[in-house]
Design an enzyme around this catalytic site. Sequence first.
Site, short mmCIF file in Angstrom:
data_model
loop_
_atom_site.label_atom_id
_atom_site.label_comp_id
_atom_site.label_asym_id
_atom_site.label_seq_id
_atom_site.Cartn_x
_atom_site.Cartn_y
_atom_site.Cartn_z
CB CYS A 2 8.92 5.09 6.08
SG CYS A 2 8.68 4.85 4.30
NE ARG A 50 10.07 7.01 -0.28
CZ ARG A 50 9.93 7.00 -1.59
NH1 ARG A 50 10.95 7.30 -2.36
NH2 ARG A 50 8.78 6.70 -2.14
CB ALA A 52 11.33 3.48 -2.29
CG ASN A 76 5.50 3.95 8.86
OD1 ASN A 76 5.45 3.38 7.78
ND2 ASN A 76 5.59 3.30 10.01
N GLY A 77 3.13 5.17 6.22
CA GLY A 77 1.81 4.59 5.97
C GLY A 77 1.53 4.33 4.52
CG ASP A 98 0.57 5.84 -0.50
OD1 ASP A 98 1.64 5.58 -1.05
OD2 ASP A 98 0.36 5.62 0.70
CB SER A 361 1.11 -11.23 8.02
OG SER A 361 1.16 -12.07 9.14
#
Length: 551
Positions: A2, A50, A52, A76-77, A98, A361
């Site tokens: 985000c 955001r 989602a 942001n996480g 979370d 990645s």
Amino acid sequence: MCGIWATFGKDGGLSGTCIKCFSAIVHRGPDAWRIEQDAREPLAIFGFQRLAIVDGLHGMQPMRLHLYPRVSLICNGEIYNCERLRHQYNFKYETHCDVEAIIHCYKSFGISDTVKNLDGVFAFCLIDGEKRKIYIARDPYGVRPLFKLEDEDNGYMAICSEAKGLIGLKEKESKTSRLGQFPPGHLEEWDILEGGKVKRNYTEKYFTPGTPPHFTPFVAEEEISQMNIYEKTAHLLEAACKKRLMSDRRIGCLLSGGLDSSLITALVVKLAKLHKLPYKIQTFAIGMGDSPDLIAARTVAQYLGTDHHEVIFDENDVKRELDNVIYHLESYDITTIRASLPMYLLSKYIKENTDTTVVFSGEGADEVAQGYIYFRDAPDSKAAHEESLRLLSDIYLYDGLRADRTTSAFSLELRVPFLDIQFTNHYLSLEPSLRQPQNGVEKHLLRNSFAKSGLLPDEILFRHKEAFSDGVASVKKSLFKTIDEVIKERLPQTIEKYNGVQPNTTESKYYKYIFEKFFPGQSNFTPYYWMPKWVQVSDPSARFIKHYAAS
């Protein structure tokens, strides 16, 4: 993934300038946005863009809970141990999001223990209106980005996921106004003063690379205590992938056909089958024409049975996107820009042509497992270990930055299992000599940890290291040559001398020239050019190191 944005202590309220700056990071969160001025703190403004991923209904921010109405959070996480924390401390969650765990941890045992108890990646700002405190924190390796604008004399501070959201707020006439990255593994406490101005109280460094988890590990020690180092390495990397499957959106993998991305892809495909995900894992490879990466990735995809996508790019794509890449990167580092071009184009394809939103990645493997070719020239195992730690400390400025910005430019969320705290602690605690290249093979220990697993064919598991620009390039024409031709067409005859690291090639001069257009006077964003150690080369590419074996 985000975008967060906030200002504290700035006069003028929710101005047009604020809206414009906040809008500069809309690519990080296209699903919803909110910007608000706190009525109780008139000089505090919060903004949230955001994307989602978990709990689409209740995950909007700033997050405030009925239990703690004076605490506001923008984050942001992803907090991978949110459920474990809930059971461990009997938290009463109001949402399925979370990051709610951060508020409960803070109210239970304070900010310092909160950041140490989070197993995840994050950049957050938490405001406690009752105590008149602001807390800022960033995850241990800086997987999630965070910039801070600070003006001590004027009692002003602002934060944003990317610098482009703050550059318009910087007061040029103020000598104390500083804009730069908030460092990984750090937290800060700020006081909200009378009248709404702010003052930094203290800064704490809570993590250094290789530090063991303070939180209860995802894999219990008794589960791995009888394993040898190879079994333990494989088990912990698989566990790092498993915890990162947390998503309500479709998951895919970036696949170059090299060891790192191939291992992660193989583990994700294995776990997706075990967890019965309702779709086939999509894999994405990019190259110019007949590039080695495309061929190797195709081999892996066929072996694993993925829904594979190949993206071909050429000089026209380089011409069109080179300057855009520099804008999104917020860097003028040579090797970072080169490697970002294909990743940016690949992310663009994923966004425009598929429904995959979360991408895994292989970033971090070269730093953790001594994967760069120049590690063969390390004078001893101690020096090699120290170089690993240095690279990990700065990964947020180079490969980590590249991975985040190129994917977030197209609203994708990146997952990087090699930077898992439990995995890196395990790997970096092993006997240093075991982690060095063996018989001319980098990442020997990592490769052998999966040698008998059947996850990958041996030709991939023991594929030689490619310089990234060679791996994606056509055999007929290198990416170097293509970039060089584009730059020669565009670089002005004379450019002014800028502060900071001085460019000494046509290519580096062009990168600095474009960077200064977007971020004038911010040479501090790139403190040094990424270069291999222990070897005498004038270019950061591995192709100039004597050991380089790729054709």
